[in-house]
Design an enzyme around this catalytic site. Structure first.
Site, PDB file in Angstrom:
ATOM      1  N   HIS A 186       6.668  22.751  10.402  1.00 41.47           N
ATOM      2  CA  HIS A 186       5.558  23.305   9.642  1.00 41.47           C
ATOM      3  C   HIS A 186       4.470  23.778  10.607  1.00 41.47           C
ATOM      4  CE1 HIS A 186       7.412  21.109   6.241  1.00 41.47           C
ATOM      5  NE2 HIS A 186       7.015  22.173   5.597  1.00 41.47           N
TER       6      HIS A 186
ATOM      7  N   SER B 164       6.664  17.914  -3.451  1.00 42.79           N
ATOM      8  CA  SER B 164       5.877  18.750  -2.547  1.00 42.79           C
ATOM      9  C   SER B 164       5.042  19.707  -3.383  1.00 42.79           C
ATOM     10  CB  SER B 164       6.849  19.538  -1.673  1.00 42.79           C
ATOM     11  OG  SER B 164       6.251  20.737  -1.246  1.00 42.79           O
ATOM     12  N   SER B 165       3.933  20.160  -2.807  1.00 44.56           N
ATOM     13  CA  SER B 165       3.073  21.085  -3.556  1.00 44.56           C
ATOM     14  C   SER B 165       3.747  22.438  -3.774  1.00 44.56           C
ATOM     15  CB  SER B 165       1.749  21.278  -2.821  1.00 44.56           C
ATOM     16  OG  SER B 165       1.982  21.756  -1.524  1.00 44.56           O
ATOM     17  N   CYS B 166       4.871  22.705  -3.068  1.00 46.55           N
ATOM     18  CA  CYS B 166       5.521  24.006  -3.270  1.00 46.55           C
ATOM     19  C   CYS B 166       6.302  24.067  -4.574  1.00 46.55           C
ATOM     20  CB  CYS B 166       6.388  24.381  -2.083  1.00 46.55           C
ATOM     21  SG  CYS B 166       7.851  23.398  -1.953  1.00 46.55           S
TER      22      CYS B 166
ATOM     23  N   TYR C 190      14.240  24.865  -2.136  1.00 44.17           N
ATOM     24  CA  TYR C 190      13.691  23.511  -1.931  1.00 44.17           C
ATOM     25  C   TYR C 190      12.854  23.095  -3.145  1.00 44.17           C
ATOM     26  CZ  TYR C 190      10.700  19.921   0.198  1.00 44.17           C
ATOM     27  OH  TYR C 190      10.016  18.760   0.468  1.00 44.17           O
TER      28      TYR C 190
ATOM     29  N   LYS D   6      13.204  19.900  -5.760  1.00 42.77           N
ATOM     30  CA  LYS D   6      12.139  18.903  -5.955  1.00 42.77           C
ATOM     31  C   LYS D   6      11.701  18.844  -7.424  1.00 42.77           C
ATOM     32  CE  LYS D   6      11.737  17.015  -1.962  1.00 42.77           C
ATOM     33  NZ  LYS D   6      11.999  15.569  -1.807  1.00 42.77           N
TER      34      LYS D   6
HETATM   35  P1  GDP Z   1       4.363  26.715   3.901  1.00 39.09           P
HETATM   36  O1  GDP Z   1       3.075  25.965   3.661  1.00 39.09           O
HETATM   37  O2  GDP Z   1       5.472  26.305   3.005  1.00 39.09           O
HETATM   38  O3  GDP Z   1       4.146  28.224   3.886  1.00 39.09           O
HETATM   39  O4  GDP Z   1       4.918  26.311   5.339  1.00 39.09           O
HETATM   40  P2  GDP Z   1       4.459  26.386   6.869  1.00 39.09           P
HETATM   41  O5  GDP Z   1       3.692  25.186   7.235  1.00 39.09           O
HETATM   42  O6  GDP Z   1       5.709  26.633   7.655  1.00 39.09           O
HETATM   43  O7  GDP Z   1       3.551  27.694   7.009  1.00 39.09           O
HETATM   44  C1  GDP Z   1       2.230  27.742   6.573  1.00 39.09           C
HETATM   45  C2  GDP Z   1       1.554  29.023   7.055  1.00 39.09           C
HETATM   46  O8  GDP Z   1       1.316  28.944   8.468  1.00 39.09           O
HETATM   47  C3  GDP Z   1       2.366  30.315   6.829  1.00 39.09           C
HETATM   48  O9  GDP Z   1       1.464  31.326   6.442  1.00 39.09           O
HETATM   49  C4  GDP Z   1       2.913  30.603   8.218  1.00 39.09           C
HETATM   50  O10 GDP Z   1       3.220  31.974   8.445  1.00 39.09           O
HETATM   51  C5  GDP Z   1       1.738  30.145   9.094  1.00 39.09           C
HETATM   52  N1  GDP Z   1       2.083  29.882  10.497  1.00 39.09           N
HETATM   53  C6  GDP Z   1       1.395  30.349  11.572  1.00 39.09           C
HETATM   54  N2  GDP Z   1       1.993  29.998  12.712  1.00 39.09           N
HETATM   55  C7  GDP Z   1       3.066  29.241  12.368  1.00 39.09           C
HETATM   56  C8  GDP Z   1       4.084  28.595  13.131  1.00 39.09           C
HETATM   57  O11 GDP Z   1       4.118  28.630  14.366  1.00 39.09           O
HETATM   58  N3  GDP Z   1       5.014  27.885  12.437  1.00 39.09           N
HETATM   59  C9  GDP Z   1       5.000  27.825  11.063  1.00 39.09           C
HETATM   60  N4  GDP Z   1       5.942  27.094  10.448  1.00 39.09           N
HETATM   61  N5  GDP Z   1       4.066  28.468  10.316  1.00 39.09           N
HETATM   62  C10 GDP Z   1       3.122  29.176  10.966  1.00 39.09           C
END
Ligand code: GDP
Length: 318
Positions: free
Chosen positions: A180, A108-110, A137, A141
């Site tokens: 996500h 993953s890119s993280c 995580y 990875k």
């Molecule tokens: P990340 O890419 O590992 O940070 O994972 P996420 O996909 O969960 O979150 C990406 C970004 O989207 C973060 O800045 C979250 O705060 C934002 N975000 C906004 N609304 C949502 C939501 O309803 N669910 C999630 N998971 N992220 C959200």
């Protein structure tokens, strides 16, 4: 690659694994091996060893993993590090012992440092500290890709690691506590539309930037790597451009047909400010993503509607 090769897709019920099964099937591979978790628990070392001893596997796609969004990652770090490390050590070691011809590992890119130059090149790995919300995580990875490199060096195996950016597509997880952002916003916008809400809550400030790759593009990249002469290394997989969470939310509203306003909840974490992959390494080998975000999102929304016709699965009162 021989179309009758026995290809084990670990994690075939997940978003990545199911895309791989579709992609390989469409390309005429007719010997795809899958195991449900009930039949083969990949965290069980003995069971994994037995499986590889009994089944003559030629190629492995290691797409089985404990995955989740920012909330799940930050509240259940032990589950994320334990399950992913266990799956990786069991499958990679057993695949080596049974002399598979190639293994493709999905990271993953993280895995990349929180504050690294953008776009992120493969060599930025381990240059500085990780983003805390998904460190457990990411460490698992990183261990997986380092195992692949170590086995290649010591045993001459052909284990290749793909690092996709944020993925979306059919079979995504729409559970709001573990999903996500893209599937979460699709579900939230859909439900807000049905209820006639005036606003849509979005976590964080809306300013973080993210890149989104359709899972069918990832499956295509993985099939490309399997069929290529690439036998080692780490490859970013992405589309090469990103957008803010605010822009993403606006696009979701357009696709779903929700006309209310966005409301940002700054009490929720933003996570890393930006995560754009440099995809020139894989592009230099001749592979490029082809699904545009809005087009992929429309298809994903249709998949969501099909799946939530059975309202129980998503809890949607349709
Ligand atoms: P990340 O890419 O590992 O940070 O994972 P996420 O996909 O969960 O979150 C990406 C970004 O989207 C973060 O800045 C979250 O705060 C934002 N975000 C906004 N609304 C949502 C939501 O309803 N669910 C999630 N998971 N992220 C959200």
């Amino acid at each position: 690659m021989n179309k009758h090769a026995r290809i084990f897709v670990a994690g075939h019920r997940g978003m990545v694994g199911s895309a791989l099964v579709r992609r390989l099937g469409a390309a005429g591979y007719d010997n795809i091996v899958t195991r449900t978790k009930a039949r083969l628990d990949l965290t069980d070392q003995q069971a994994v060893n037995r499986f590889f001893e009994e089944d003559q596997i030629d190629v492995v796609f290691l797409a089985a993993a404990r995955v989740g969004g920012i909330l799940a990652n930050s509240t259940m770090p032990a589950s994320f590090i334990y399950e992913n490390l266990a799956i990786e050590t069991n499958v990679i070691h057993a695949a080596c012992r049974s002399n598979v011809s190639k293994l493709v590992f999905f990271g993953s890119s993280c895995i990349y440092p929180k504050s690294c130059p953008q776009p992120i090149r493969e060599e930025y790995l381990l240059q500085s500290a990780l983003e805390p919300t998904n460190e457990a995580y990411a460490i698992a990875k990183i261990a997986g890709l380092k195992m692949c490199e170590a086995y290649n060096r010591q045993y001459g195996t052909h284990f290749v690691s793909l690092m996709p950016t944020n993925l979306y597509g059919p079979n995504d997880n729409y559970d709001l506590t573990s999903s996500h952002v893209l599937p979460a916003l699709i579900r939230k916008a859909h439900e807000a539309k049905l209820r006639g809400d005036a606003t849509l809550p979005v976590w964080g400030t809306g300013s973080p930037r993210r890149e989104f790759l359709h899972v069918d593009d990832l499956a295509d990249a993985a099939a490309f790597v399997m069929e290529s002469s690439v036998n080692d290394g780490v490859f970013n997989v992405g589309v090469g451009h990103d957008l803010t969470i605010r822009e993403l939310a606006q696009m979701v509203c357009r696709v779903v047909g929700f006309e209310g306003a966005l409301v940002f909840d700054a009490a929720k974490p933003d996570g890393t400010p930006r995560k754009l992959l440099d995809v020139s390494k894989l592009e230099g080998m001749g592979w490029k993503a082809s699904i545009a975000l809005e087009e992929g999102m429309r298809a994903t929304y249709r998949d969501f509607l099909d799946r939530c016709a059975s309202a129980q699965e998503t809890g949607v009162a349709a």
